[in-house]
Design a protein around this motif. Structure first.
Motif, PDB file in Angstrom:
ATOM      1  N   GLU A 351       0.829  -1.209   0.000  1.00 43.57           N
ATOM      2  CA  GLU A 351       0.000   0.000   0.000  1.00 43.57           C
ATOM      3  C   GLU A 351       0.856   1.249   0.000  1.00 43.57           C
ATOM      4  N   HIS A 352       1.910   1.247   0.809  1.00 38.15           N
ATOM      5  CA  HIS A 352       2.806   2.404   0.840  1.00 38.15           C
ATOM      6  C   HIS A 352       3.494   2.591  -0.502  1.00 38.15           C
ATOM      7  N   ARG A 353       3.868   1.493  -1.158  1.00 36.54           N
ATOM      8  CA  ARG A 353       4.544   1.619  -2.439  1.00 36.54           C
ATOM      9  C   ARG A 353       3.626   2.249  -3.476  1.00 36.54           C
ATOM     10  N   ARG A 354       2.346   1.844  -3.463  1.00 38.05           N
ATOM     11  CA  ARG A 354       1.407   2.477  -4.389  1.00 38.05           C
ATOM     12  C   ARG A 354       1.216   3.952  -4.062  1.00 38.05           C
ATOM     13  N   GLN A 355       1.206   4.290  -2.778  1.00 38.66           N
ATOM     14  CA  GLN A 355       0.940   5.655  -2.356  1.00 38.66           C
ATOM     15  C   GLN A 355       2.099   6.589  -2.696  1.00 38.66           C
ATOM     16  N   PHE A 356       3.327   6.111  -2.496  1.00 36.38           N
ATOM     17  CA  PHE A 356       4.477   7.007  -2.585  1.00 36.38           C
ATOM     18  C   PHE A 356       5.307   6.826  -3.844  1.00 36.38           C
ATOM     19  N   PHE A 357       5.148   5.707  -4.548  1.00 34.99           N
ATOM     20  CA  PHE A 357       5.925   5.488  -5.748  1.00 34.99           C
ATOM     21  C   PHE A 357       5.103   5.646  -7.016  1.00 34.99           C
ATOM     22  N   ALA A 358       3.803   5.807  -6.890  1.00 35.56           N
ATOM     23  CA  ALA A 358       2.954   5.874  -8.082  1.00 35.56           C
ATOM     24  C   ALA A 358       3.364   7.037  -8.985  1.00 35.56           C
ATOM     25  N   SER A 359       3.515   8.238  -8.386  1.00 36.40           N
ATOM     26  CA  SER A 359       3.856   9.413  -9.200  1.00 36.40           C
ATOM     27  C   SER A 359       5.255   9.299  -9.786  1.00 36.40           C
ATOM     28  N   VAL A 360       6.175   8.699  -9.031  1.00 37.59           N
ATOM     29  CA  VAL A 360       7.537   8.559  -9.533  1.00 37.59           C
ATOM     30  C   VAL A 360       7.587   7.559 -10.682  1.00 37.59           C
ATOM     31  N   LEU A 361       6.881   6.449 -10.522  1.00 38.69           N
ATOM     32  CA  LEU A 361       6.850   5.450 -11.584  1.00 38.69           C
ATOM     33  C   LEU A 361       6.156   5.988 -12.832  1.00 38.69           C
ATOM     34  N   GLU A 362       5.144   6.828 -12.639  1.00 39.98           N
ATOM     35  CA  GLU A 362       4.502   7.458 -13.791  1.00 39.98           C
ATOM     36  C   GLU A 362       5.494   8.327 -14.558  1.00 39.98           C
ATOM     37  N   ARG A 363       6.381   8.996 -13.813  1.00 40.12           N
ATOM     38  CA  ARG A 363       7.393   9.825 -14.469  1.00 40.12           C
ATOM     39  C   ARG A 363       8.357   8.964 -15.269  1.00 40.12           C
ATOM     40  N   VAL A 364       8.730   7.803 -14.722  1.00 45.30           N
ATOM     41  CA  VAL A 364       9.612   6.888 -15.440  1.00 45.30           C
ATOM     42  C   VAL A 364       8.921   6.358 -16.693  1.00 45.30           C
ATOM     43  N   GLU A 365       7.653   5.977 -16.565  1.00 41.55           N
ATOM     44  CA  GLU A 365       6.906   5.479 -17.717  1.00 41.55           C
ATOM     45  C   GLU A 365       6.786   6.545 -18.802  1.00 41.55           C
ATOM     46  N   ARG A 366       6.574   7.792 -18.383  1.00 37.31           N
ATOM     47  CA  ARG A 366       6.482   8.864 -19.370  1.00 37.31           C
ATOM     48  C   ARG A 366       7.820   9.062 -20.074  1.00 37.31           C
ATOM     49  N   THR A 367       8.903   9.014 -19.321  1.00 38.02           N
ATOM     50  CA  THR A 367      10.223   9.176 -19.919  1.00 38.02           C
ATOM     51  C   THR A 367      10.493   8.088 -20.949  1.00 38.02           C
ATOM     52  N   LEU A 368      10.125   6.853 -20.638  1.00 37.78           N
ATOM     53  CA  LEU A 368      10.336   5.748 -21.570  1.00 37.78           C
ATOM     54  C   LEU A 368       9.442   5.890 -22.800  1.00 37.78           C
ATOM     55  N   ALA A 369       8.205   6.380 -22.612  1.00 31.57           N
ATOM     56  CA  ALA A 369       7.306   6.572 -23.756  1.00 31.57           C
ATOM     57  C   ALA A 369       7.837   7.666 -24.680  1.00 31.57           C
ATOM     58  N   VAL A 370       8.293   8.782 -24.096  1.00 37.87           N
ATOM     59  CA  VAL A 370       8.856   9.859 -24.912  1.00 37.87           C
ATOM     60  C   VAL A 370      10.112   9.370 -25.627  1.00 37.87           C
ATOM     61  N   ARG A 371      10.894   8.542 -24.957  1.00 37.31           N
ATOM     62  CA  ARG A 371      12.108   7.996 -25.594  1.00 37.31           C
ATOM     63  C   ARG A 371      11.748   7.147 -26.805  1.00 37.31           C
ATOM     64  N   ALA A 372      10.678   6.357 -26.709  1.00 33.80           N
ATOM     65  CA  ALA A 372      10.275   5.525 -27.837  1.00 33.80           C
ATOM     66  C   ALA A 372       9.899   6.381 -29.044  1.00 33.80           C
ATOM     67  N   VAL A 373       9.118   7.447 -28.824  1.00 29.74           N
ATOM     68  CA  VAL A 373       8.751   8.342 -29.921  1.00 29.74           C
ATOM     69  C   VAL A 373       9.981   9.070 -30.456  1.00 29.74           C
ATOM     70  N   TYR A 374      10.855   9.481 -29.561  1.00 31.54           N
ATOM     71  CA  TYR A 374      12.094  10.174 -29.951  1.00 31.54           C
ATOM     72  C   TYR A 374      12.952   9.295 -30.860  1.00 31.54           C
ATOM     73  N   LEU A 375      13.089   8.028 -30.509  1.00 40.09           N
ATOM     74  CA  LEU A 375      13.887   7.116 -31.334  1.00 40.09           C
ATOM     75  C   LEU A 375      13.227   6.897 -32.687  1.00 40.09           C
ATOM     76  N   ASP A 376      11.895   6.833 -32.711  1.00 40.23           N
ATOM     77  CA  ASP A 376      11.186   6.635 -33.970  1.00 40.23           C
ATOM     78  C   ASP A 376      11.351   7.855 -34.876  1.00 40.23           C
ATOM     79  N   VAL A 377      11.183   9.060 -34.307  1.00 41.44           N
ATOM     80  CA  VAL A 377      11.345  10.282 -35.116  1.00 41.44           C
ATOM     81  C   VAL A 377      12.792  10.430 -35.563  1.00 41.44           C
TER      82      VAL A 377
END
Length: 383
Positions: A351-377
């Motif tokens: 429960e604590h991991r979901r509460q305190f790491f959710a926003s951080v993991l979302e930032r990591v997921e966004r970085t990886l998604a932007v990287r995928a588009v960046y590599l494609d472009v």
């Protein structure tokens, strides 16, 4: 041309996000060294202050020091604006820059011998030369590490999320403080511990705090590596479009899902540092709150007479706050232990991991998604 500009601006975005290793072809000569220039210039110009007190005296010395400081700040500011464009240097220019920096530890002491009239022992001169060279070497390595993994951007991001961490920390303290106090509260009122803290120096207390911090970092590294492995790279077009909003790739259309690209060891370490930085900031916030709690508890419960009875002598008073030094050292010790305990708890509890790491993991997921588009472009630009 627009795609090429978007690729370059996306690389700058990675740097600001504290994830510069996501840049394709990221290397020391092409990306790290150019961004090190402001710090290297700052240190190089600042080393000239070594010469000022040797000949100048009185007001002239302070004028020269002021000029050096102004030049240091100006060099930092101008080069910072320059490196924001992520310039690339030729191999010849790279060797020239590194050579100039490496020559300063020898050039400044030699210049000192030329302009200084005083005679010093050869041993002292050699010691000063070696110390100067060690300082330049340590500064170069530290700057390289900070620049390679974008620690400056991560620190700025951690500062921006300080208020968010404070709200989360209050929630975490409310959940985990009662069981922790059940273990530590009685130890806080142990006379033997107060005697030890009354005699223990702040240097040794600092070593204990660093030991707890090292345990926190090791636990965070092991746990956060598992968290990075769990990050799902959902690279569907609608997910990519949402992730690229607010980035230089906003508006780029992706017709079909992209395949996740394998991360290198350096990129994995960069993501690990990104997560660990937030974890350490949260630990620091929790530690400050616990320190204030234990100091307040000591002021309410432990009177000067009780403290003297436990210690067996009048307590040593702190010159800063005018409180017993044993109380402040005890509070520091328990705050460091509690911060370590709560940090590990926040990583191990689901429960604590979901509460305190959710926003951080979302930032990591966004970085990886932007990287995928960046590599494609980037691939389309090169093709």
């Amino acid at each position: 041309m627009r795609s090429s500009t978007a690729v370059r601006r996306t690389e700058q975005w990675f740097v600001r996000q504290g994830a510069p290793t996501m840049i394709e072809g990221y290397g020391f000569l092409t990306h790290v060294l150019p961004r090190m220039l402001p710090v290297l210039a700052f240190i190089t110009v600042g080393s000239l202050a070594w010469l000022v007190p040797l000949r100048a005296a009185g007001a002239g010395r302070w004028v020269l020091l002021g000029v050096i400081v102004v030049v240091m700040v100006a060099a930092w500011a101008l080069l910072s604006v320059f490196v924001r464009r992520l310039p690339t240097f030729s191999r010849r220019t790279t060797f020239l820059l590194v050579g100039v920096y490496a020559a300063m530890p020898l050039a400044v002491p030699l210049l000192q011998l030329v302009i200084d009239d005083t005679i010093t022992a050869p041993g002292e001169e050699l010691f000063g030369l070696v110390g100067f060279a060690v300082f330049f070497g340590v500064a170069f390595v530290a700057t390289m590490v900070f620049t390679t993994y974008g620690l400056a951007g991560l620190v700025r991001a951690a500062i921006r999320f300080t208020l968010h961490d404070l709200r989360n920390s209050v929630y975490l303290l409310g959940r985990a403080l009662p069981p922790m106090l059940f273990v530590t509260l009685f130890l806080f009122f142990t006379g033997e511990l107060w005697q030890a803290m009354n005699q223990l120096s702040w240097q040794r207390v600092s070593l204990v705090v660093l030991l707890f911090a090292a345990i926190t970092v090791l636990a965070a590294a092991a746990r956060l590596r598992d968290e990075i492995g769990r990050v799902e790279q959902d690279l569907r077009p609608e997910v990519l479009a949402l992730a690229c909003k607010g980035t230089p790739l906003a508006g780029v259309e992706v017709a079909e899902p992209l395949q996740p690209k394998r991360l290198t060891g350096r990129q994995l370490r960069n993501l690990l540092v990104m997560l660990a930085t937030r974890q350490l900031v949260q630990a620091a916030v929790i530690g400050l709150a616990l320190f204030a709690f234990f100091v307040l508890l000591g002021l309410i419960v432990v009177t000067p007479a009780v403290a003297e009875q436990w210690i067996g002598a009048p307590p040593v008073m702190s010159p800063v706050l005018g409180l017993p030094a044993a109380m402040l050292r005890n509070a520091t010790l328990f705050a460091a232990f509690g911060s370590m305990y709560l940090s590990v708890t926040s990583m191990s509890d689901n429960e604590h991991r979901r509460q305190f790491f959710a926003s951080v993991l979302e930032r990591v997921e966004r970085t990886l998604a932007v990287r995928a588009v960046y590599l494609d472009v980037r691939k389309q630009v090169r093709d």
